[in-house]
Design an enzyme around this catalytic site. Structure first.
Site, PDB file in Angstrom:
ATOM      1  N   GLU A 158       0.790  -1.250   0.000  1.00 52.84           N
ATOM      2  CA  GLU A 158       0.000   0.000   0.000  1.00 52.84           C
ATOM      3  C   GLU A 158       0.817   1.293   0.000  1.00 52.84           C
ATOM      4  O   GLU A 158       0.511   2.224   0.738  1.00 52.84           O
ATOM      5  CB  GLU A 158      -0.966  -0.011   1.200  1.00 52.84           C
ATOM      6  CG  GLU A 158      -1.873  -1.225   1.222  1.00 52.84           C
ATOM      7  CD  GLU A 158      -2.774  -1.308   2.469  1.00 52.84           C
ATOM      8  OE1 GLU A 158      -2.656  -0.452   3.360  1.00 52.84           O
ATOM      9  OE2 GLU A 158      -3.588  -2.249   2.530  1.00 52.84           O
ATOM     10  N   GLU A 266      -5.913 -10.985  -1.064  1.00 53.26           N
ATOM     11  CA  GLU A 266      -6.732 -10.802   0.160  1.00 53.26           C
ATOM     12  C   GLU A 266      -8.210 -10.714  -0.219  1.00 53.26           C
ATOM     13  O   GLU A 266      -8.901  -9.760   0.148  1.00 53.26           O
ATOM     14  CB  GLU A 266      -6.307  -9.519   0.896  1.00 53.26           C
ATOM     15  CG  GLU A 266      -4.832  -9.443   1.237  1.00 53.26           C
ATOM     16  CD  GLU A 266      -4.457  -8.160   2.020  1.00 53.26           C
ATOM     17  OE1 GLU A 266      -5.352  -7.491   2.554  1.00 53.26           O
ATOM     18  OE2 GLU A 266      -3.257  -7.856   2.062  1.00 53.26           O
TER      19      GLU A 266
HETATM   20  C1  HAH Z   1      -5.318  -4.866   4.239  1.00 50.05           C
HETATM   21  N1  HAH Z   1      -5.464  -3.459   4.095  1.00 50.05           N
HETATM   22  C2  HAH Z   1      -3.926  -5.232   4.755  1.00 50.05           C
HETATM   23  O1  HAH Z   1      -3.049  -5.518   3.687  1.00 50.05           O
HETATM   24  C3  HAH Z   1      -3.939  -6.438   5.665  1.00 50.05           C
HETATM   25  O2  HAH Z   1      -2.659  -6.636   6.177  1.00 50.05           O
HETATM   26  C4  HAH Z   1      -4.915  -6.211   6.790  1.00 50.05           C
HETATM   27  O3  HAH Z   1      -4.900  -7.316   7.681  1.00 50.05           O
HETATM   28  C5  HAH Z   1      -6.267  -5.992   6.235  1.00 50.05           C
HETATM   29  C6  HAH Z   1      -6.406  -5.373   5.067  1.00 50.05           C
HETATM   30  C7  HAH Z   1      -6.687  -3.036   3.493  1.00 50.05           C
HETATM   31  C8  HAH Z   1      -7.125  -1.646   3.760  1.00 50.05           C
HETATM   32  C9  HAH Z   1      -6.752  -0.921   4.880  1.00 50.05           C
HETATM   33  O4  HAH Z   1      -5.929  -1.458   5.782  1.00 50.05           O
HETATM   34  C10 HAH Z   1      -7.189   0.390   5.084  1.00 50.05           C
HETATM   35  C11 HAH Z   1      -8.016   0.956   4.179  1.00 50.05           C
HETATM   36  C12 HAH Z   1      -8.421   0.227   3.077  1.00 50.05           C
HETATM   37  C13 HAH Z   1      -7.992  -1.065   2.894  1.00 50.05           C
END
Ligand code: HAH
Length: 361
Positions: A158, A266
């Site tokens: 990200e 994911e």
């Molecule tokens: C994901 N982010 C992460 O990669 C993962 O490590 C976590 O456990 C869950 C989701 C998605 C995300 C976020 O953290 C914030 C805003 C939008 C999407």
């Protein structure tokens, strides 16, 4: 006001039980999810330490790949400088080794779930040199440790901004400390630490045209500079209205045109579209309808994944079943979501049957 979340949660269990209890099949009749896809790509699950303690058989039956949901993140693994807490990640890696499953490493660099010492030098912010030195130390300990279990790493998670007027996330502590250099550096270090590992850039929003193009440019620049990047992880936190099939295909083709592998890392499909901030749907008719649309969405996206099997080298769902999912707190805190292929009791949902019932090659 009293918190109604527990009541709504019980109601959710009751309603989904009513809807799907009748369709329940015995264990032997339920096909293995990963075996249905053995000619296509590995099927993984994001797994928590708790899942490993309680649902080993379920994991072994349906998945041939795992990703640690939290246990390999920076804050979990190196909570204090030089202080490593490996035991949960080690158990997960042992589980993968024992059952001859693949394991994805998640994640070396992220702007969340990092320990506070990482960007501090006493009372001052740490310098660029110090942060990059700590990054090197972290990677040089963690990556070799899991070399024989982890076959690919989400090296950077990200980094690209959601804002139209920004390329990389400038409010990331990594960016603040090093500018954009941390990205290439992390990939180079990971490659040195394990030259056999496939190295991925992982993000959400990867099908949205504006973000897709930024991710494309980032990867194109890294490749042009000779940085060892091998794949793009499309997180795939999607919902029952988006992405469209054509947005999905366009994104896969675009990333593949760089010569990169694509993995779905994911996957979950929320019952709520991104700007729907209501509480849990309690009308059984409406819930039934949404679960049907969800099943169709799962059917259609897996058809695309199969079509692009030359490019797609793995599909991972983010959790085992609807009983426990990060979507229960995101984006609406305490709102129960039902985004996965198995229901609250680990039984197949309509979505599961849509994913496993297809004409094979
Ligand atoms: C994901 N982010 C992460 O990669 C993962 O490590 C976590 O456990 C869950 C989701 C998605 C995300 C976020 O953290 C914030 C805003 C939008 C999407």
């Amino acid at each position: 006001m009293k918190n109604k979340a527990p009541v709504l949660f019980l109601l959710a269990i009751f309603i989904t039980g009513m809807l799907f209890g009748a369709a329940a099949k015995s264990g032997e009749e339920i096909p293995s999810l990963y075996q249905a896809y053995k000619e296509y790509f590995p099927i993984g699950a994001g797994v928590e330490y708790w899942d490993l303690l309680n649902h080993r058989e379920f994991i072994v039956k349906h998945f041939n790949s795992i990703t640690a949901g939290n246990e390999m993140k920076f804050a979990s693994i190196q909570p204090g400088e030089g202080v490593f807490a490996f035991f949960r990640a080690d158990e997960m890696a042992d589980f993968a080794r024992k059952h001859k499953m693949l394991m994805r490493g998640h994640t070396l660099v992220w702007h969340q779930q990092y320990p506070s010492w990482l960007f501090a030098d006493g009372a001052k912010p740490a310098s660029k040199e110090l942060v990059l030195k700590r990054l090197a130390d972290h990677i040089n300990v963690v990556v070799p440790r899991y070399k024989d279990a982890v076959y690919c790493w989400d090296v950077v998670n990200e980094a690209v901004s959601d804002s139209m007027s920004e390329f990389l996330r400038k409010d990331s502590p990594w960016y603040k400390a090093t500018g954009e250099d941390y990205i290439a550096e992390a990939f180079r270090l990971a490659h040195q630490a394990d030259p056999d590992a496939k190295l991925f850039y992982n993000d959400y929003g990867t099908t949205r045209a504006d973000k897709r193009e930024k991710i494309y440019v980032l990867l194109e620049d890294l490749l042009a500079a000779g940085v060892p990047v091998h794949g793009v992880g499309m997180q795939a936190h999607w919902d029952i209205v988006s992405p469209s099939i054509s947005q999905l295909e366009t994104a896969i083709r675009r990333y593949a045109s760089l010569g990169l592998e694509v993995q779905i890392t994911e996957l979950d499909i929320s019952l709520y579209s991104g700007n729907d901030k209501r509480r849990f749907i309690t009308d059984p008719e409406e819930l039934k309808e949404r679960l049907e649309i969800q099943a169709e969405q799962y059917r259609d996206i897996f058809a695309v994944f199969r079509e692009y099997r030359d490019v797609i080298t793995g599909v991972t769902v983010w959790g085992l079943c609807d009983a426990r999912t990060w979507k229960d707190n995101h984006p609406v805190r305490g709102r129960k979501d039902l985004p996965l292929l198995f229901d609250l009791d680990y039984r197949p949902k309509e979505a599961f049957w849509e994913v496993v019932d297809f004409e094979s090659l």
